[in-house]
Design a protein around this motif. Structure first.
Motif, PDB file in Angstrom:
ATOM      1  N   UNK A  13       0.827  -1.203   0.000  1.00 28.06           N
ATOM      2  CA  UNK A  13       0.000   0.000   0.000  1.00 28.06           C
ATOM      3  C   UNK A  13       0.860   1.252   0.000  1.00 28.06           C
ATOM      4  N   UNK A  14       1.886   1.276   0.826  1.00 27.25           N
ATOM      5  CA  UNK A  14       2.738   2.466   0.886  1.00 27.25           C
ATOM      6  C   UNK A  14       3.518   2.643  -0.405  1.00 27.25           C
ATOM      7  N   UNK A  15       3.917   1.567  -1.053  1.00 26.19           N
ATOM      8  CA  UNK A  15       4.636   1.677  -2.321  1.00 26.19           C
ATOM      9  C   UNK A  15       3.729   2.229  -3.407  1.00 26.19           C
ATOM     10  N   UNK A  16       2.478   1.803  -3.430  1.00 32.53           N
ATOM     11  CA  UNK A  16       1.571   2.306  -4.470  1.00 32.53           C
ATOM     12  C   UNK A  16       1.108   3.718  -4.166  1.00 32.53           C
ATOM     13  N   UNK A  17       1.028   4.093  -2.926  1.00 31.88           N
ATOM     14  CA  UNK A  17       0.572   5.441  -2.571  1.00 31.88           C
ATOM     15  C   UNK A  17       1.607   6.497  -2.912  1.00 31.88           C
ATOM     16  N   UNK A  18       2.889   6.131  -2.932  1.00 27.17           N
ATOM     17  CA  UNK A  18       3.927   7.112  -3.228  1.00 27.17           C
ATOM     18  C   UNK A  18       4.247   7.185  -4.713  1.00 27.17           C
ATOM     19  N   UNK A  19       3.684   6.323  -5.516  1.00 28.86           N
ATOM     20  CA  UNK A  19       3.937   6.341  -6.949  1.00 28.86           C
ATOM     21  C   UNK A  19       3.183   7.501  -7.583  1.00 28.86           C
ATOM     22  N   UNK A  20       3.905   8.397  -8.216  1.00 26.35           N
ATOM     23  CA  UNK A  20       3.284   9.533  -8.891  1.00 26.35           C
ATOM     24  C   UNK A  20       3.660   9.498 -10.357  1.00 26.35           C
ATOM     25  N   UNK A  21       2.863  10.158 -11.148  1.00 29.27           N
ATOM     26  CA  UNK A  21       3.147  10.223 -12.582  1.00 29.27           C
ATOM     27  C   UNK A  21       2.928  11.652 -13.050  1.00 29.27           C
ATOM     28  N   UNK A  22       3.799  12.077 -13.922  1.00 28.94           N
ATOM     29  CA  UNK A  22       3.704  13.394 -14.521  1.00 28.94           C
ATOM     30  C   UNK A  22       3.334  13.204 -15.984  1.00 28.94           C
ATOM     31  N   UNK A  23       2.334  13.937 -16.438  1.00 30.24           N
ATOM     32  CA  UNK A  23       1.903  13.854 -17.836  1.00 30.24           C
ATOM     33  C   UNK A  23       1.779  15.257 -18.404  1.00 30.24           C
ATOM     34  N   UNK A  24       1.884  15.359 -19.717  1.00 25.57           N
ATOM     35  CA  UNK A  24       1.653  16.626 -20.387  1.00 25.57           C
ATOM     36  C   UNK A  24       1.027  16.360 -21.736  1.00 25.57           C
ATOM     37  N   UNK A  33      -2.426  16.988 -30.128  1.00 23.20           N
ATOM     38  CA  UNK A  33      -1.657  16.196 -31.084  1.00 23.20           C
ATOM     39  C   UNK A  33      -0.831  15.103 -30.414  1.00 23.20           C
ATOM     40  N   UNK A  34      -0.503  15.278 -29.127  1.00 23.02           N
ATOM     41  CA  UNK A  34       0.279  14.255 -28.427  1.00 23.02           C
ATOM     42  C   UNK A  34      -0.010  14.279 -26.939  1.00 23.02           C
ATOM     43  N   UNK A  35       0.140  13.124 -26.321  1.00 20.52           N
ATOM     44  CA  UNK A  35       0.128  12.983 -24.872  1.00 20.52           C
ATOM     45  C   UNK A  35       1.429  12.298 -24.485  1.00 20.52           C
ATOM     46  N   UNK A  36       2.087  12.849 -23.496  1.00 15.50           N
ATOM     47  CA  UNK A  36       3.339  12.282 -23.032  1.00 15.50           C
ATOM     48  C   UNK A  36       3.257  12.011 -21.540  1.00 15.50           C
ATOM     49  N   UNK A  37       4.145  11.143 -21.077  1.00 12.68           N
ATOM     50  CA  UNK A  37       4.328  10.947 -19.638  1.00 12.68           C
ATOM     51  C   UNK A  37       5.819  10.816 -19.388  1.00 12.68           C
ATOM     52  N   UNK A  38       6.179  10.753 -18.141  1.00 16.33           N
ATOM     53  CA  UNK A  38       7.588  10.633 -17.817  1.00 16.33           C
ATOM     54  C   UNK A  38       8.151   9.285 -18.261  1.00 16.33           C
ATOM     55  N   UNK A  39       7.293   8.365 -18.676  1.00 12.33           N
ATOM     56  CA  UNK A  39       7.734   7.051 -19.097  1.00 12.33           C
ATOM     57  C   UNK A  39       7.832   6.911 -20.611  1.00 12.33           C
ATOM     58  N   UNK A  40       7.466   7.949 -21.370  1.00 13.61           N
ATOM     59  CA  UNK A  40       7.573   7.891 -22.825  1.00 13.61           C
ATOM     60  C   UNK A  40       9.033   7.907 -23.256  1.00 13.61           C
ATOM     61  N   UNK A  41       9.339   7.137 -24.270  1.00 14.65           N
ATOM     62  CA  UNK A  41      10.682   7.185 -24.853  1.00 14.65           C
ATOM     63  C   UNK A  41      10.712   8.109 -26.063  1.00 14.65           C
ATOM     64  N   UNK A  42       9.660   8.097 -26.829  1.00 15.99           N
ATOM     65  CA  UNK A  42       9.575   8.933 -28.034  1.00 15.99           C
ATOM     66  C   UNK A  42       8.929  10.251 -27.667  1.00 15.99           C
ATOM     67  N   UNK A  43       9.666  11.324 -27.800  1.00 13.83           N
ATOM     68  CA  UNK A  43       9.139  12.617 -27.384  1.00 13.83           C
ATOM     69  C   UNK A  43       9.344  13.703 -28.438  1.00 13.83           C
ATOM     70  N   UNK A  44       9.321  13.311 -29.708  1.00 14.16           N
ATOM     71  CA  UNK A  44       9.550  14.283 -30.772  1.00 14.16           C
ATOM     72  C   UNK A  44       8.275  14.509 -31.576  1.00 14.16           C
ATOM     73  N   UNK A  45       8.030  15.772 -31.898  1.00 10.57           N
ATOM     74  CA  UNK A  45       6.919  16.162 -32.764  1.00 10.57           C
ATOM     75  C   UNK A  45       7.532  16.815 -33.987  1.00 10.57           C
ATOM     76  N   UNK A  46       7.117  16.372 -35.166  1.00  6.04           N
ATOM     77  CA  UNK A  46       7.634  16.935 -36.419  1.00  6.04           C
ATOM     78  C   UNK A  46       6.541  17.798 -37.041  1.00  6.04           C
ATOM     79  N   UNK A  47       6.917  19.032 -37.384  1.00  9.62           N
ATOM     80  CA  UNK A  47       5.973  19.967 -38.003  1.00  9.62           C
ATOM     81  C   UNK A  47       6.597  20.491 -39.289  1.00  9.62           C
ATOM     82  N   UNK A  48       5.828  20.492 -40.359  1.00 10.21           N
ATOM     83  CA  UNK A  48       6.316  21.014 -41.638  1.00 10.21           C
ATOM     84  C   UNK A  48       6.188  22.534 -41.660  1.00 10.21           C
ATOM     85  N   UNK A  49       7.280  23.193 -41.959  1.00 15.64           N
ATOM     86  CA  UNK A  49       7.315  24.663 -41.919  1.00 15.64           C
ATOM     87  C   UNK A  49       6.310  25.270 -42.889  1.00 15.64           C
ATOM     88  N   UNK A  50       6.179  24.696 -44.074  1.00 14.33           N
ATOM     89  CA  UNK A  50       5.297  25.299 -45.077  1.00 14.33           C
ATOM     90  C   UNK A  50       3.816  25.217 -44.709  1.00 14.33           C
TER      91      UNK A  50
END
Length: 138
Positions: A13-24, A33-50
């Motif tokens: 219980x104490x181990x699960x209660x202290x587990x936090x997650x950050x998302x953006x 267009x994207x959802x990320x968390x601190x556990x994501x490995x891929x964190x790149x967004x590609x946008x075409x300038x034109x």
């Protein structure tokens, strides 16, 4: 046996209660267009300038389970170790909006822009900088 069961229960219980997650969540104008968390490995967004219009913007909504009453959050946009933007105020609702035209104007052969968050807790420790994601302009 009862004691062992109780001990295991409280440890789990104490181990699960202290587990936090950050998302953006990242929005292009008002579309998510994207959802990320601190556990994501891929964190790149590609946008075409034109395809970028002068009124286009990126909004980042940042959520953290870490409780902090005396914290200040600022957002940074960096390009090749140079900060080109830092929000200088307390960020309302943990979100900020950044005009994409600023990236296009800054580009000058630079393609990758790093979006970071800086969290201050004035009473306890210096600022932490956390990398959120990158935008690559093509």
């Amino acid at each position: 046996m009862k004691y062992l069961f109780c001990l295991l229960f409280f440890v789990s219980f104490s181990a699960s209660a202290t587990d936090t997650i950050t998302v953006w969540h990242v929005f292009y104008n008002k579309n998510k267009i994207k959802e990320f968390s601190q556990y994501n490995n891929e964190n790149k967004i590609v946008i075409k300038i034109n395809k970028i219009k002068s009124t286009d913007s990126i909004t980042v909504k940042y959520f953290s389970d870490v409780k902090c009453n005396d914290c200040r959050i600022t957002f940074l946009v960096d390009c090749q170790d140079t900060s080109i933007f830092e929000s200088k105020h307390y960020v309302e609702n943990n979100s900020f909006t950044f005009p994409l035209s600023a990236l296009v104007n800054w580009k000058k052969n630079k393609k990758i822009f790093k979006f970071n968050v800086k969290r201050y807790n004035f009473k306890y420790r210096p600022a932490d900088i956390e990398s959120l994601f990158e935008i690559e302009l093509k």
